[in-house]
Design a protein around this motif. Structure first.
Motif, PDB file in Angstrom:
ATOM      1  N   GLY A 224       1.188  -0.919  -0.060  1.00  0.00           N
ATOM      2  CA  GLY A 224       0.032  -0.445   0.125  1.00  0.00           C
ATOM      3  C   GLY A 224       0.474   1.183   0.199  1.00  0.00           C
ATOM      4  O   GLY A 224       1.884   0.979   0.494  1.00  0.00           O
ATOM      5  N   GLN A 228      -0.497   4.946   4.130  1.00  0.00           N
ATOM      6  CA  GLN A 228      -1.891   4.508   4.856  1.00  0.00           C
ATOM      7  C   GLN A 228      -1.906   3.601   5.587  1.00  0.00           C
ATOM      8  O   GLN A 228      -0.941   2.826   6.083  1.00  0.00           O
ATOM      9  CB  GLN A 228      -1.749   3.499   3.033  1.00  0.00           C
ATOM     10  CG  GLN A 228      -3.083   2.731   3.255  1.00  0.00           C
ATOM     11  CD  GLN A 228      -3.569   2.120   2.011  1.00  0.00           C
ATOM     12  OE1 GLN A 228      -3.249   2.206   1.207  1.00  0.00           O
ATOM     13  NE2 GLN A 228      -4.672   1.195   2.167  1.00  0.00           N
ATOM     14  N   ASP A 229      -2.906   3.451   6.772  1.00  0.00           N
ATOM     15  CA  ASP A 229      -3.050   3.085   7.052  1.00  0.00           C
ATOM     16  C   ASP A 229      -3.379   1.416   6.890  1.00  0.00           C
ATOM     17  O   ASP A 229      -4.413   0.810   6.755  1.00  0.00           O
ATOM     18  CB  ASP A 229      -3.892   3.592   8.209  1.00  0.00           C
ATOM     19  CG  ASP A 229      -4.393   2.831   9.811  1.00  0.00           C
ATOM     20  OD1 ASP A 229      -3.663   2.127  10.429  1.00  0.00           O
ATOM     21  OD2 ASP A 229      -5.435   2.579  10.547  1.00  0.00           O
ATOM     22  N   HIS A 243       5.403  -1.030   2.088  1.00  0.00           N
ATOM     23  CA  HIS A 243       5.206   0.648   1.713  1.00  0.00           C
ATOM     24  C   HIS A 243       5.433   0.623   0.343  1.00  0.00           C
ATOM     25  O   HIS A 243       6.606   0.346   0.464  1.00  0.00           O
ATOM     26  CB  HIS A 243       6.551   1.317   2.558  1.00  0.00           C
ATOM     27  CG  HIS A 243       5.691   0.823   4.239  1.00  0.00           C
ATOM     28  ND1 HIS A 243       5.660   2.383   5.163  1.00  0.00           N
ATOM     29  CD2 HIS A 243       6.278  -0.238   5.307  1.00  0.00           C
ATOM     30  CE1 HIS A 243       5.330   1.381   6.235  1.00  0.00           C
ATOM     31  NE2 HIS A 243       5.662   0.328   6.552  1.00  0.00           N
TER      32      HIS A 243
END
Length: 266
Positions: A224, A228-229, A243
């Motif tokens: 992601g 982003q969480d 990441h």
């Protein structure tokens, strides 16, 4: 959940020493892994330099001590399994058992496959992928291999050395939906590289669990955008958060992300 960088080896990052430098920084910052896109050309960006990810991973392996490293993902249909078997074992040795092979069908974006004379029909690529994976396992076994398949042949050859871990290198398989065939393929191996929303991921893992008899020891590596969480994916069953950086990324952008909050908020 473990955290890794997921880098495109293009543009400013199309240099093995740059990627190795970034891997050292990531390891020091507490990241658990580094994965590279596996492409040979970017037809939609013909001016973009491209680095061979396998050579870059060798440079990374020689400069790091702890982090997991691998491809996400290698389109096995465009590679000769015997070459991948050799390269993967060499990386396994060089890294001290830290290499993971991510595999999938790949795509023909901009003609990346077709303009090089590769197979483009998805079903045909899936057949090559399945037989290629079967042959990798046979070659990694260290036994004499007799393989006569529709696409590959090995006539009584033995490949040594063998991988350092459990007879084979961990294989993580890509899937983009809840279709059964890719998930059944992933269930045979060690992990899943899904492209899905969190709610879809839960459905995908239910299929994998049904075929495996559970998810114990099974890795789920979701990528992601930086920032982003990942929590919804962790709750859905992801074990890795990658990441992910865009196709064109500068060295400074990766260094900035590495220097940010510690992976996992620790």
């Amino acid at each position: 959940m473990r955290h890794a960088l997921y880098l495109p080896p293009f543009g400013e990052l199309a240099e093995p020493t740059v990627l190795a430098d970034l891997a050292v920084l990531a390891e020091r910052a507490g990241f658990d892994g580094l994965f590279l896109w596996d492409h040979v050309v970017r037809p939609l960006r013909p001016e973009l330099p491209v680095c061979d990810p396998w050579i870059a991973l060798a440079a990374i392996a020689s400069r790091t001590e702890r982090i997991t490293l691998g491809t996400r993902v290698t389109p096995l249909s465009r590679r000769r399994p015997q070459t991948v078997a050799r390269q993967a074992v060499a990386l396994d040795q060089l890294s001290g058992g830290r290499f993971v092979l991510g595999v999938g069908l790949g795509g023909d974006n901009g003609g990346e496959l077709g303009r090089l004379g590769e197979v483009t029909e998805p079903r045909a690529r899936a057949e090559l992928l399945d037989e290629g994976l079967e042959l990798l396992e046979e070659l990694w076994s260290g036994e004499v291999v007799h393989h006569e398949g529709p696409h590959y042949r090995v006539d009584g050859l033995r490949f040594l050395p063998t991988p350092s871990r459990r007879g084979r290198i961990p294989v993580w398989v890509a899937a983009q939906s809840t279709k059964v065939a890719p998930l059944r393929r992933a269930a045979r191996f060690d992990g899943l590289c899904p492209e899905a929303a969190p709610e879809e991921l839960g459905e995908m893992l239910a299929v994998v669990a049904e075929h495996r008899g559970g998810l114990r020891g099974f890795e789920v590596a979701v990528g992601g955008p930086v920032g982003q969480d990942p929590e919804p994916y962790r709750e859905a069953g992801a074990t890795w958060w990658l990441h992910q950086f865009p196709e064109v990324t500068t060295r400074a952008e990766v260094e900035s992300a590495i220097a940010g909050p510690a992976p996992g908020g620790g």
